[in-house]
Design a protein around this motif. Structure first.
Motif, PDB file in Angstrom:
ATOM      1  N   LEU A  80       0.871  -1.169   0.000  1.00 59.54           N
ATOM      2  CA  LEU A  80       0.000   0.000   0.000  1.00 59.54           C
ATOM      3  C   LEU A  80       0.909   1.220   0.000  1.00 59.54           C
ATOM      4  O   LEU A  80       1.642   1.453   0.961  1.00 59.54           O
ATOM      5  CB  LEU A  80      -0.891  -0.009   1.251  1.00 59.54           C
ATOM      6  N   LEU A  81       0.919   1.964  -1.088  1.00 57.12           N
ATOM      7  CA  LEU A  81       1.815   3.109  -1.218  1.00 57.12           C
ATOM      8  C   LEU A  81       1.287   4.306  -0.430  1.00 57.12           C
ATOM      9  O   LEU A  81       0.089   4.381  -0.120  1.00 57.12           O
ATOM     10  CB  LEU A  81       2.010   3.440  -2.694  1.00 57.12           C
TER      11      LEU A  81
ATOM     12  N   VAL B 237      -7.121   6.568   1.741  1.00 57.27           N
ATOM     13  CA  VAL B 237      -7.986   5.667   2.515  1.00 57.27           C
ATOM     14  C   VAL B 237      -8.273   6.279   3.883  1.00 57.27           C
ATOM     15  O   VAL B 237      -9.416   6.264   4.347  1.00 57.27           O
ATOM     16  CB  VAL B 237      -7.350   4.270   2.669  1.00 57.27           C
ATOM     17  N   ALA B 238      -7.248   6.842   4.518  1.00 55.34           N
ATOM     18  CA  ALA B 238      -7.430   7.471   5.829  1.00 55.34           C
ATOM     19  C   ALA B 238      -8.442   8.609   5.748  1.00 55.34           C
ATOM     20  O   ALA B 238      -9.314   8.744   6.614  1.00 55.34           O
ATOM     21  CB  ALA B 238      -6.093   7.976   6.367  1.00 55.34           C
TER      22      ALA B 238
ATOM     23  N   GLY C 242     -16.421   7.839   9.111  1.00 56.86           N
ATOM     24  CA  GLY C 242     -16.432   7.345  10.480  1.00 56.86           C
ATOM     25  C   GLY C 242     -16.194   5.852  10.574  1.00 56.86           C
ATOM     26  O   GLY C 242     -16.765   5.171  11.422  1.00 56.86           O
ATOM     27  N   LYS C 243     -15.362   5.330   9.700  1.00 57.21           N
ATOM     28  CA  LYS C 243     -15.086   3.884   9.664  1.00 57.21           C
ATOM     29  C   LYS C 243     -13.605   3.633   9.908  1.00 57.21           C
ATOM     30  O   LYS C 243     -12.792   4.553   9.889  1.00 57.21           O
ATOM     31  CB  LYS C 243     -15.497   3.301   8.316  1.00 57.21           C
ATOM     32  N   ASP C 244     -13.248   2.364  10.102  1.00 59.67           N
ATOM     33  CA  ASP C 244     -11.850   1.983  10.256  1.00 59.67           C
ATOM     34  C   ASP C 244     -11.109   2.200   8.947  1.00 59.67           C
ATOM     35  O   ASP C 244     -11.665   1.977   7.865  1.00 59.67           O
ATOM     36  CB  ASP C 244     -11.726   0.509  10.656  1.00 59.67           C
ATOM     37  N   ALA C 245      -9.843   2.616   9.044  1.00 58.86           N
ATOM     38  CA  ALA C 245      -9.019   2.858   7.859  1.00 58.86           C
ATOM     39  C   ALA C 245      -8.441   1.536   7.368  1.00 58.86           C
ATOM     40  O   ALA C 245      -7.304   1.177   7.638  1.00 58.86           O
ATOM     41  CB  ALA C 245      -7.915   3.855   8.169  1.00 58.86           C
ATOM     42  N   ALA C 246      -9.276   0.769   6.671  1.00 60.25           N
ATOM     43  CA  ALA C 246      -8.881  -0.529   6.134  1.00 60.25           C
ATOM     44  C   ALA C 246      -9.488  -0.677   4.743  1.00 60.25           C
ATOM     45  O   ALA C 246     -10.703  -0.720   4.586  1.00 60.25           O
ATOM     46  CB  ALA C 246      -9.335  -1.664   7.049  1.00 60.25           C
TER      47      ALA C 246
ATOM     48  N   ASP D 192       1.291   3.533   7.720  1.00 58.27           N
ATOM     49  CA  ASP D 192       0.829   4.775   8.357  1.00 58.27           C
ATOM     50  C   ASP D 192      -0.520   4.607   9.060  1.00 58.27           C
ATOM     51  O   ASP D 192      -1.377   5.491   9.003  1.00 58.27           O
ATOM     52  CB  ASP D 192       0.752   5.913   7.329  1.00 58.27           C
ATOM     53  N   GLY D 193      -0.727   3.442   9.691  1.00 60.57           N
ATOM     54  CA  GLY D 193      -1.965   3.196  10.425  1.00 60.57           C
ATOM     55  C   GLY D 193      -3.141   2.776   9.561  1.00 60.57           C
ATOM     56  O   GLY D 193      -4.240   2.592  10.064  1.00 60.57           O
ATOM     57  N   VAL D 194      -2.915   2.604   8.262  1.00 58.54           N
ATOM     58  CA  VAL D 194      -3.974   2.192   7.334  1.00 58.54           C
ATOM     59  C   VAL D 194      -3.694   0.759   6.897  1.00 58.54           C
ATOM     60  O   VAL D 194      -2.567   0.409   6.553  1.00 58.54           O
ATOM     61  CB  VAL D 194      -4.022   3.117   6.098  1.00 58.54           C
ATOM     62  N   LYS D 195      -4.734  -0.072   6.902  1.00 58.87           N
ATOM     63  CA  LYS D 195      -4.578  -1.479   6.533  1.00 58.87           C
ATOM     64  C   LYS D 195      -5.052  -1.714   5.100  1.00 58.87           C
ATOM     65  O   LYS D 195      -6.042  -1.137   4.661  1.00 58.87           O
ATOM     66  CB  LYS D 195      -5.376  -2.368   7.477  1.00 58.87           C
ATOM     67  N   LEU D 196      -4.326  -2.583   4.407  1.00 51.93           N
ATOM     68  CA  LEU D 196      -4.749  -3.107   3.110  1.00 51.93           C
ATOM     69  C   LEU D 196      -5.069  -4.569   3.338  1.00 51.93           C
ATOM     70  O   LEU D 196      -4.212  -5.328   3.799  1.00 51.93           O
ATOM     71  CB  LEU D 196      -3.644  -2.956   2.062  1.00 51.93           C
ATOM     72  N   VAL D 197      -6.299  -4.971   3.058  1.00 53.65           N
ATOM     73  CA  VAL D 197      -6.782  -6.317   3.328  1.00 53.65           C
ATOM     74  C   VAL D 197      -7.038  -7.016   1.997  1.00 53.65           C
ATOM     75  O   VAL D 197      -7.754  -6.496   1.133  1.00 53.65           O
ATOM     76  CB  VAL D 197      -8.091  -6.268   4.153  1.00 53.65           C
TER      77      VAL D 197
END
Length: 113
Positions: free
Chosen positions: A11-12, A19-20, A27-31, A64-69
């Motif tokens: 995730l670049l 995404v963040a 108001g959702k999780d950054a994923a 940076d605290g953001v997930k790629l699933v």
């Protein structure tokens, strides 16, 4: 949730930042969930959406605290790829650079292997 030291799909920074911003606004999780589905003009197409949940067989990369699933089936077609967010005169979109794709379409959302 499966996490490995090897980054299977990267995730670049620009994609993580976008995404963040979207997650904060909603108001959702950054994923971000990236999956591959049959279809599109080249045989397979990329699907993006905020991950509602993370399953035990999902591959998770974090920047940076953001997930790629990525689900385990899609991972086979995406291994070694990178997800970016690109803004141009033609618009803004998430884009996948996929070394496994033998060809792609002009819109950049579908590919063949």
């Amino acid at each position: 949730m499966t996490e490995t030291a090897t980054i299977e799909v990267d995730l670049l920074p620009a994609a993580a930042k976008r995404v963040a911003a979207i997650a904060t606004k909603l108001g959702k999780d950054a994923a971000l969930r990236l999956s591959v589905e049959g279809g599109g003009c080249s045989g397979f197409q990329y699907r993006f959406g905020l991950a509602e949940s993370i399953e035990s067989d999902d591959h998770v990369t974090e920047r940076d605290g953001v997930k790629l699933v990525v689900d385990s089936i899609s991972l086979d077609l995406l291994r070694g790829s990178a997800v970016d967010f690109v803004e141009s005169l033609g618009g803004a979109s998430f884009q996948v650079t996929n070394p496994n794709a033998a060809s792609g379409c002009g819109c950049g959302t579908s590919f063949s292997v």
